[in-house]
Design an enzyme around this catalytic site. Sequence first.
Site, PDB file in Angstrom:
ATOM      1  CG  ASP A   1      -7.049  -7.759   9.208  1.00 44.48           C
ATOM      2  OD1 ASP A   1      -6.164  -7.510   8.511  1.00 44.48           O
ATOM      3  OD2 ASP A   1      -7.607  -7.184  10.208  1.00 44.48           O
TER       4      ASP A   1
ATOM      5  CG  ASP B   1      -1.960   0.824   1.129  1.00 51.03           C
ATOM      6  OD1 ASP B   1      -2.686   0.974   0.468  1.00 51.03           O
ATOM      7  OD2 ASP B   1      -1.812   1.679   2.430  1.00 51.03           O
TER       8      ASP B   1
HETATM    9  P1  IMP Z   1       1.996  -0.499   3.664  1.00 52.85           P
HETATM   10  O1  IMP Z   1       2.889  -0.483   4.875  1.00 52.85           O
HETATM   11  O2  IMP Z   1       1.104   0.873   3.758  1.00 52.85           O
HETATM   12  O3  IMP Z   1       2.249  -0.679   2.272  1.00 52.85           O
HETATM   13  O4  IMP Z   1       0.813  -1.534   4.081  1.00 52.85           O
HETATM   14  C1  IMP Z   1       0.812  -2.746   4.002  1.00 52.85           C
HETATM   15  C2  IMP Z   1       0.201  -3.741   4.886  1.00 52.85           C
HETATM   16  O5  IMP Z   1      -1.150  -3.074   5.101  1.00 52.85           O
HETATM   17  C3  IMP Z   1      -0.204  -4.753   4.209  1.00 52.85           C
HETATM   18  O6  IMP Z   1       0.642  -5.864   4.311  1.00 52.85           O
HETATM   19  C4  IMP Z   1      -1.780  -4.962   4.838  1.00 52.85           C
HETATM   20  O7  IMP Z   1      -1.651  -5.873   5.954  1.00 52.85           O
HETATM   21  C5  IMP Z   1      -2.187  -3.851   5.368  1.00 52.85           C
HETATM   22  N1  IMP Z   1      -3.397  -3.259   4.078  1.00 52.85           N
HETATM   23  C6  IMP Z   1      -2.761  -2.482   3.203  1.00 52.85           C
HETATM   24  N2  IMP Z   1      -4.146  -2.091   2.419  1.00 52.85           N
HETATM   25  C7  IMP Z   1      -5.021  -2.847   2.958  1.00 52.85           C
HETATM   26  C8  IMP Z   1      -6.502  -3.283   2.694  1.00 52.85           C
HETATM   27  O8  IMP Z   1      -7.107  -2.730   1.612  1.00 52.85           O
HETATM   28  N3  IMP Z   1      -6.994  -4.103   3.362  1.00 52.85           N
HETATM   29  C9  IMP Z   1      -6.481  -4.684   4.670  1.00 52.85           C
HETATM   30  N4  IMP Z   1      -5.061  -4.496   4.909  1.00 52.85           N
HETATM   31  C10 IMP Z   1      -4.482  -3.586   4.107  1.00 52.85           C
END
Ligand code: IMP
Length: 174
Positions: A158, A102
């Site tokens: 989740d 994300d």
């Molecule tokens: P980042 O650190 O912002 O890249 O987020 C990554 C983590 O956030 C992923 O491994 C997911 O566990 C969680 N995440 C990101 N987007 C979503 C979503 O749409 N639904 C649920 N969990 C999410």
Amino acid sequence: MEGIRTLISEAEIAARVEALAAEIAQKTPDDFVIVALLKGAAVFVADLVRALYRVGARPEIEFMRLSSYGLAKVRSGEVHLLGDVPTDLAGRRVLLVDDIVDTGRSIAYAAALLHQRGIGNLLTCALLDKPERREVKVRIDFAGFSIGDVFVAGYGIDYAEKYRYLPYIGVVEG
Ligand code: IMP
Ligand code: MG
């Protein structure tokens, strides 16, 4: 009450996982270790390692647990380590596997940690990529599906600890 609208079906996931495994097997060395991020990537990696086996790859499997969203759809942006890999990964070739990239913060954090440990080589794999949401530049070597700026759940992913059991991926609405 929120609802779930199917975004990626069970059959679409299964087909993509097989294709990803073939791609990974072609581009990774014989001896590599998967480090999957808990809890989100648990279901994905379980299917991925069996698909890898079918195309001849025999990776070791380790897990690392990072802090999560908690109960919200948005989060602080801080990442913490909740559970470490118990084995010495020095010099090893690692495939880091997560459910979703994300902002990029989680995978960047995990990658930095693995590099600190002196791993030999790092490749990254995520089932879902949300390029529009990126805040930190990260390289994803193998991505399953690219999706828009939507909040999804299912297939290990989740929303407030719900829906991980769904065999498909859906958008959480409402
Ligand atoms: P980042 O650190 O912002 O890249 O987020 C990554 C983590 O956030 C992923 O491994 C997911 O566990 C969680 N995440 C990101 N987007 C979503 C979503 O749409 N639904 C649920 N969990 C999410
Ligand atoms: Mg996660």
